[in-house]
Motif scaffolding. Structure first.
Motif, mmCIF file in Angstrom:
data_model
loop_
_atom_site.group_PDB
_atom_site.id
_atom_site.type_symbol
_atom_site.label_atom_id
_atom_site.label_comp_id
_atom_site.label_asym_id
_atom_site.label_seq_id
_atom_site.Cartn_x
_atom_site.Cartn_y
_atom_site.Cartn_z
ATOM 1 N N ARG A 1 23.565 0.004 -22.566
ATOM 2 C CA ARG A 1 23.520 -0.713 -23.857
ATOM 3 C C ARG A 1 23.376 -2.215 -23.593
ATOM 4 O O ARG A 1 24.064 -3.034 -24.165
ATOM 5 C CB ARG A 1 24.749 -0.442 -24.709
ATOM 6 C CG ARG A 1 25.004 1.007 -25.010
ATOM 7 C CD ARG A 1 24.073 1.531 -26.080
ATOM 8 N NE ARG A 1 24.409 2.887 -26.477
ATOM 9 C CZ ARG A 1 23.697 3.950 -26.122
ATOM 10 N NH1 ARG A 1 22.636 3.824 -25.364
ATOM 11 N NH2 ARG A 1 24.035 5.146 -26.526
ATOM 12 N N LEU A 2 22.440 -2.538 -22.704
ATOM 13 C CA LEU A 2 22.244 -3.904 -22.250
ATOM 14 C C LEU A 2 21.121 -4.562 -23.046
ATOM 15 O O LEU A 2 19.982 -4.642 -22.606
ATOM 16 C CB LEU A 2 21.933 -3.905 -20.750
ATOM 17 C CG LEU A 2 21.853 -5.234 -20.040
ATOM 18 C CD1 LEU A 2 23.132 -6.040 -20.227
ATOM 19 C CD2 LEU A 2 21.606 -5.017 -18.562
ATOM 20 N N ALA A 3 21.452 -4.998 -24.245
ATOM 21 C CA ALA A 3 20.470 -5.667 -25.095
ATOM 22 C C ALA A 3 20.321 -7.119 -24.654
ATOM 23 O O ALA A 3 21.283 -7.761 -24.261
ATOM 24 C CB ALA A 3 20.907 -5.602 -26.552
ATOM 25 N N GLY A 4 19.099 -7.612 -24.697
ATOM 26 C CA GLY A 4 18.866 -9.014 -24.389
ATOM 27 C C GLY A 4 18.801 -9.362 -22.923
ATOM 28 O O GLY A 4 18.906 -10.531 -22.564
ATOM 29 N N ALA A 5 18.612 -8.372 -22.056
ATOM 30 C CA ALA A 5 18.502 -8.673 -20.622
ATOM 31 C C ALA A 5 17.235 -9.480 -20.363
ATOM 32 O O ALA A 5 16.205 -9.258 -20.994
ATOM 33 C CB ALA A 5 18.466 -7.383 -19.812
ATOM 34 N N PRO B 1 26.101 -6.803 -9.863
ATOM 35 C CA PRO B 1 25.828 -6.098 -11.125
ATOM 36 C C PRO B 1 26.144 -6.995 -12.327
ATOM 37 O O PRO B 1 26.721 -8.074 -12.161
ATOM 38 C CB PRO B 1 26.778 -4.905 -11.065
ATOM 39 C CG PRO B 1 27.925 -5.399 -10.258
ATOM 40 C CD PRO B 1 27.330 -6.349 -9.237
ATOM 41 N N PRO B 2 25.792 -6.543 -13.524
ATOM 42 C CA PRO B 2 26.124 -7.332 -14.703
ATOM 43 C C PRO B 2 27.644 -7.450 -14.874
ATOM 44 O O PRO B 2 28.387 -6.577 -14.432
ATOM 45 C CB PRO B 2 25.506 -6.557 -15.865
ATOM 46 C CG PRO B 2 25.130 -5.228 -15.342
ATOM 47 C CD PRO B 2 25.105 -5.308 -13.852
ATOM 48 N N ALA C 1 22.945 -13.744 -20.489
ATOM 49 C CA ALA C 1 21.981 -14.032 -19.425
ATOM 50 C C ALA C 1 22.012 -13.006 -18.297
ATOM 51 O O ALA C 1 21.808 -13.334 -17.138
ATOM 52 C CB ALA C 1 22.190 -15.443 -18.877
ATOM 53 N N THR C 2 22.251 -11.761 -18.631
ATOM 54 C CA THR C 2 22.183 -10.707 -17.629
ATOM 55 C C THR C 2 20.716 -10.459 -17.288
ATOM 56 O O THR C 2 19.866 -10.431 -18.172
ATOM 57 C CB THR C 2 22.836 -9.419 -18.164
ATOM 58 O OG1 THR C 2 24.211 -9.692 -18.437
ATOM 59 C CG2 THR C 2 22.743 -8.291 -17.164
ATOM 60 N N GLY D 1 17.517 -7.446 -12.643
ATOM 61 C CA GLY D 1 17.978 -7.189 -11.276
ATOM 62 C C GLY D 1 19.437 -6.759 -11.245
ATOM 63 O O GLY D 1 19.807 -5.866 -10.481
ATOM 64 N N GLN D 2 20.256 -7.378 -12.083
ATOM 65 C CA GLN D 2 21.658 -6.968 -12.176
ATOM 66 C C GLN D 2 21.770 -5.561 -12.759
ATOM 67 O O GLN D 2 22.598 -4.763 -12.320
ATOM 68 C CB GLN D 2 22.442 -7.959 -13.031
ATOM 69 C CG GLN D 2 22.643 -9.305 -12.371
ATOM 70 C CD GLN D 2 23.322 -10.272 -13.319
ATOM 71 O OE1 GLN D 2 22.793 -10.589 -14.377
ATOM 72 N NE2 GLN D 2 24.493 -10.729 -12.917
ATOM 73 N N ALA D 3 20.936 -5.256 -13.741
ATOM 74 C CA ALA D 3 20.939 -3.917 -14.329
ATOM 75 C C ALA D 3 20.533 -2.879 -13.292
ATOM 76 O O ALA D 3 21.148 -1.807 -13.193
ATOM 77 C CB ALA D 3 20.007 -3.868 -15.537
ATOM 78 N N LEU D 4 19.523 -3.196 -12.485
ATOM 79 C CA LEU D 4 19.109 -2.271 -11.428
ATOM 80 C C LEU D 4 20.231 -2.068 -10.421
ATOM 81 O O LEU D 4 20.412 -0.964 -9.893
ATOM 82 C CB LEU D 4 17.847 -2.776 -10.735
ATOM 83 C CG LEU D 4 16.578 -2.789 -11.582
ATOM 84 C CD1 LEU D 4 15.397 -3.306 -10.767
ATOM 85 C CD2 LEU D 4 16.281 -1.429 -12.171
ATOM 86 N N SER D 5 21.011 -3.109 -10.176
ATOM 87 C CA SER D 5 22.168 -2.969 -9.294
ATOM 88 C C SER D 5 23.169 -1.978 -9.878
ATOM 89 O O SER D 5 23.698 -1.127 -9.160
ATOM 90 C CB SER D 5 22.836 -4.327 -9.076
ATOM 91 O OG SER D 5 24.005 -4.170 -8.296
ATOM 92 N N ALA D 6 23.436 -2.079 -11.181
ATOM 93 C CA ALA D 6 24.362 -1.143 -11.829
ATOM 94 C C ALA D 6 23.843 0.290 -11.728
ATOM 95 O O ALA D 6 24.611 1.229 -11.471
ATOM 96 C CB ALA D 6 24.573 -1.537 -13.283
ATOM 97 N N ILE D 7 22.538 0.462 -11.905
ATOM 98 C CA ILE D 7 21.934 1.790 -11.813
ATOM 99 C C ILE D 7 22.056 2.318 -10.384
ATOM 100 O O ILE D 7 22.431 3.472 -10.169
ATOM 101 C CB ILE D 7 20.465 1.736 -12.280
ATOM 102 C CG1 ILE D 7 20.396 1.403 -13.775
ATOM 103 C CG2 ILE D 7 19.752 3.055 -11.974
ATOM 104 C CD1 ILE D 7 19.023 0.985 -14.265
#
Length: 193
Positions: free
Chosen positions: A60-64, A110-111, A125-126, A129-135
């Motif tokens: 649910r990472l809106a605005g990445a 990660p975020p 400001a996530t 790349g941070q999202a990919l880290s979480a994944i």
């Protein structure tokens, strides 16, 4: 591994719309395509496509903030996840190249989660790349943890969706009862007639 229920609404080119819970963030990424056996299934062409998926995923990472370079990075991670899932569902070890790609993505920070109005959200400001880290970190937990033995591919012959079977008895067979499960029941019922 995030275990909260997070049903994605999938819309296939055939017009089919149904809910699907992959059971893990990393397996949700597989719903965006990238399967060599099914060319033309790619859903992540642009940074806007990736940003939209991140908002709909269980993150649910809106605005990445998503840059053009994040799209091929996502494709590389997704290919590694496909390789890992295929290996696990067929009883083979995860290929070293896939492991290296997952570990490389997981190494990024990660975020940062924040609590706002009683809900988890993310720091401003996530980046993608941070999202990919979480994944990738979710993949490390899944493929290296006790639920690895519960990774399944849908039992329907024409469906490649992969999920973690989180059912108590561990006997989930279908990506979705409203899609593949019901079609299998109908075929069985018509076969008896």
């Amino acid at each position: 591994m995030v275990r909260e229920s997070s049903e994605l609404i999938l819309r296939w080119d055939s017009g089919a719309v149904f809910g699907f819970d992959a059971g893990a963030l990393c397996l949700e990424l597989l719903t965006t395509g990238g399967v060599a056996a099914h060319p033309g299934t790619e859903a992540l062409h642009t940074p806007a496509d990736l940003a939209g998926w991140l908002a709909e995923s269980r993150l649910r990472l809106a605005g990445a903030r998503v840059a053009a370079v994040d799209v091929p990075a996502t494709h590389r991670l997704r290919a590694a996840l496909w390789a890992a899932a295929t290996a696990v569902t067929t009883g083979r070890p995860v290929p070293e190249a896939a492991v290296a790609t997952i570990n490389e993505a997981a190494a990024t920070t990660p975020p940062t989660p924040v609590l706002a109005a009683g809900r988890r959200t993310w720091a401003e400001a996530t980046t993608a790349g941070q999202a990919l880290s979480a994944i990738a970190r979710d993949a490390v937990e899944l493929f290296g943890g006790p639920y690895a033995a519960r990774i399944r591919e849908c039992a329907a012959a024409n469906c490649l969706l992969v999920f973690v079977d989180l059912s108590r008895p561990g006997q989930r067979r279908w990506c979705s009862m409203e899609r593949c499960g019901n079609r299998a029941k109908q075929r069985t019922r018509h076969g008896r007639s």
